[in-house]
Design an enzyme around this catalytic site. Structure first.
Site, PDB file in Angstrom:
ATOM      1  N   GLU A 124      12.952   3.108  13.244  1.00 39.53           N
ATOM      2  CA  GLU A 124      12.006   4.142  12.811  1.00 39.53           C
ATOM      3  C   GLU A 124      10.792   4.098  13.717  1.00 39.53           C
ATOM      4  O   GLU A 124      10.715   3.283  14.629  1.00 39.53           O
ATOM      5  CB  GLU A 124      11.608   3.921  11.346  1.00 39.53           C
ATOM      6  CG  GLU A 124      10.933   2.589  11.101  1.00 39.53           C
ATOM      7  CD  GLU A 124      10.573   2.340   9.635  1.00 39.53           C
ATOM      8  OE1 GLU A 124      10.420   3.314   8.878  1.00 39.53           O
ATOM      9  OE2 GLU A 124      10.440   1.160   9.268  1.00 39.53           O
TER      10      GLU A 124
ATOM     11  N   TYR B 232       0.835  -1.203   0.000  1.00 39.04           N
ATOM     12  CA  TYR B 232       0.000   0.000   0.000  1.00 39.04           C
ATOM     13  C   TYR B 232       0.861   1.241   0.000  1.00 39.04           C
ATOM     14  O   TYR B 232       2.078   1.181   0.202  1.00 39.04           O
ATOM     15  CB  TYR B 232      -0.929   0.006   1.220  1.00 39.04           C
ATOM     16  CG  TYR B 232      -0.235   0.362   2.520  1.00 39.04           C
ATOM     17  CD1 TYR B 232       0.593  -0.545   3.160  1.00 39.04           C
ATOM     18  CD2 TYR B 232      -0.395   1.621   3.091  1.00 39.04           C
ATOM     19  CE1 TYR B 232       1.249  -0.209   4.342  1.00 39.04           C
ATOM     20  CE2 TYR B 232       0.249   1.966   4.269  1.00 39.04           C
ATOM     21  CZ  TYR B 232       1.073   1.044   4.890  1.00 39.04           C
ATOM     22  OH  TYR B 232       1.722   1.394   6.037  1.00 39.04           O
TER      23      TYR B 232
ATOM     24  N   LYS C 139       6.621  -1.751   1.767  1.00 39.34           N
ATOM     25  CA  LYS C 139       5.447  -1.171   2.435  1.00 39.34           C
ATOM     26  C   LYS C 139       4.315  -2.188   2.356  1.00 39.34           C
ATOM     27  O   LYS C 139       3.355  -2.047   1.592  1.00 39.34           O
ATOM     28  CB  LYS C 139       5.067   0.180   1.813  1.00 39.34           C
ATOM     29  CG  LYS C 139       4.264   1.062   2.766  1.00 39.34           C
ATOM     30  CD  LYS C 139       4.318   2.500   2.340  1.00 39.34           C
ATOM     31  CE  LYS C 139       3.380   3.387   3.129  1.00 39.34           C
ATOM     32  NZ  LYS C 139       3.597   3.391   4.581  1.00 39.34           N
TER      33      LYS C 139
ATOM     34  N   LEU D 174      11.488   1.564   6.332  1.00 37.45           N
ATOM     35  CA  LEU D 174      10.876   1.984   5.075  1.00 37.45           C
ATOM     36  C   LEU D 174      11.649   3.211   4.580  1.00 37.45           C
ATOM     37  O   LEU D 174      11.927   4.119   5.373  1.00 37.45           O
ATOM     38  CB  LEU D 174       9.412   2.373   5.316  1.00 37.45           C
ATOM     39  CG  LEU D 174       8.683   2.827   4.055  1.00 37.45           C
ATOM     40  CD1 LEU D 174       8.395   1.626   3.157  1.00 37.45           C
ATOM     41  CD2 LEU D 174       7.387   3.546   4.409  1.00 37.45           C
TER      42      LEU D 174
HETATM   43  N1  PDD Z   1       3.348   5.557   6.926  1.00 38.85           N
HETATM   44  N2  PDD Z   1       8.039   4.316   8.336  1.00 38.85           N
HETATM   45  C1  PDD Z   1       6.918   3.578   8.338  1.00 38.85           C
HETATM   46  C2  PDD Z   1       6.936   2.246   8.996  1.00 38.85           C
HETATM   47  C3  PDD Z   1       5.750   4.063   7.710  1.00 38.85           C
HETATM   48  O1  PDD Z   1       4.626   3.332   7.698  1.00 38.85           O
HETATM   49  C4  PDD Z   1       5.766   5.340   7.109  1.00 38.85           C
HETATM   50  C5  PDD Z   1       4.573   5.906   6.392  1.00 38.85           C
HETATM   51  C6  PDD Z   1       6.962   6.089   7.146  1.00 38.85           C
HETATM   52  C7  PDD Z   1       7.083   7.437   6.500  1.00 38.85           C
HETATM   53  O2  PDD Z   1       7.116   7.304   5.097  1.00 38.85           O
HETATM   54  P1  PDD Z   1       6.580   8.445   4.130  1.00 38.85           P
HETATM   55  O3  PDD Z   1       7.356   9.665   4.472  1.00 38.85           O
HETATM   56  O4  PDD Z   1       6.874   7.918   2.782  1.00 38.85           O
HETATM   57  O5  PDD Z   1       5.117   8.607   4.428  1.00 38.85           O
HETATM   58  C8  PDD Z   1       8.082   5.525   7.750  1.00 38.85           C
HETATM   59  C9  PDD Z   1       2.134   5.901   6.259  1.00 38.85           C
HETATM   60  C10 PDD Z   1       1.895   7.355   6.154  1.00 38.85           C
HETATM   61  C11 PDD Z   1       1.013   5.188   6.959  1.00 38.85           C
HETATM   62  O6  PDD Z   1       1.167   4.010   7.170  1.00 38.85           O
HETATM   63  O7  PDD Z   1       0.033   5.823   7.310  1.00 38.85           O
END
Ligand code: PDD
Length: 289
Positions: free
Chosen positions: A182, A36, A150, A206
């Site tokens: 993270e 996703y 993801k 990620l």
């Molecule tokens: N989450 N690390 C994890 C485990 C994440 O699920 C996310 C993003 C990030 C940040 O990635 P980005 O900057 O590309 O959004 C880091 C999304 C927003 C979510 O699951 O809602």
């Protein structure tokens, strides 16, 4: 958007939420067998959609799902979904699963991927606004060894986030044997000795799209940036700690477990990087400020 309001995109069609049905044997539901993305719209314009589509293709390739043609059209599909739901500021969820078939671990020959896009209303971007201050807890990272994908498999993230919530915190920052990886849905940065550190984009995190933009902003501002792992001790004793993500933008960590960070105030580097990130979003989405 539950309860039938609005439209969603399901397998090539824009349908009413109440008419959208997934097969009970969809592999997404049974095995978290899919990937996703979460993307943002500001003032009717999508932000970094190409980067999200690229990362979705990488996630799908890593789990051996042939990207359906819809992924190529996700930007247009998302524009249309935002418009037909009467939204301007929105959070969109893109999901692709390996499709459905009789339950079994083996891939189902000939199964067609299930493709779903949902648009949720969200807050407008405040250009010139201050970064949010947040409280976090530290938790052991109990996820698998392929966190750069993801994947839909978010149970460890869900449990850690709920532990944070129950402790009155906004986010759980994860660590493996005291090495910070993270957050449950965010990337993590620390400022130490004037340098900006964040975990390398390897199998343990990620590769956050916001993370990459923030690194770019920091480099453009002449900061020393190191993609290097750091310990929980280095986080707890950092000058500043920040988390970034599509739904978070960039927030300053004021407290982690019992440790007060940066005197409990959002620090100057956090402010500068937040302003830089908001500037990039405003620029790409054509917002004034
Ligand atoms: N989450 N690390 C994890 C485990 C994440 O699920 C996310 C993003 C990030 C940040 O990635 P980005 O900057 O590309 O959004 C880091 C999304 C927003 C979510 O699951 O809602």
């Amino acid at each position: 958007m539950s309860g039938g309001a609005g439209r969603v995109y399901l397998n090539g069609e824009f349908v009413r939420r109440s008419d959208a049905h997934l097969d009970i044997e969809d592999r997404g539901a049974m095995f978290a067998d899919g990937a996703y993305e979460v993307v943002r719209y500001f003032g009717g314009r999508g932000f970094a959609l190409g980067k999200h589509a690229d990362r979705l293709r990488e996630s799908l390739a890593a789990i051996r799902i042939e990207p359906p043609g819809d992924v190529e059209r996700f930007a247009g599909v998302s524009d249309e979904l935002v418009a037909c739901n009467g939204l301007a500021d929105a959070e969109l969820y893109w999901q692709v699963t390996r499709g459905s078939g009789p339950r079994g671990h083996l891939f189902v020959a000939g199964a067609r991927a299930t493709v779903l896009v949902i648009a949720y209303p969200s807050r407008a971007l405040v250009v010139g606004g201050e970064p949010k201050g947040v409280v976090v807890v530290l938790r052991e990272d109990l996820r698998w060894h392929r966190c750069s994908i993801k994947s839909l498999m978010l149970l460890a993230n869900v449990l850690a986030k709920n532990e944070a919530h129950e402790a009155g915190a906004d986010e759980a920052i994860l660590h493996r044997d005291e090495v910070v990886t993270e957050g449950t849905s965010t990337s993590v940065f620390v400022v130490r000795g004037g340098e900006l550190w964040t975990h390398p984009a390897d199998q343990w995190i990620l590769g956050g799209i916001t993370r990459a933009i923030v690194l770019d902003v920091a480099r453009a501002e002449g900061m020393v940036v190191r993609e290097r792992a750091f310990t929980t001790h280095e986080l707890l004793t950092a000058n500043e700690v920040m988390i970034t993500g599509t739904t978070t933008y960039l927030a300053g960590v004021l407290r982690a477990d019992d440790a007060v960070i940066g005197g409990g105030q959002v620090g100057p580097v956090t402010r500068r990087l937040h302003a830089g990130l908001v500037g990039r979003i405003a620029g790409e989405c054509g917002l004034g400020g």
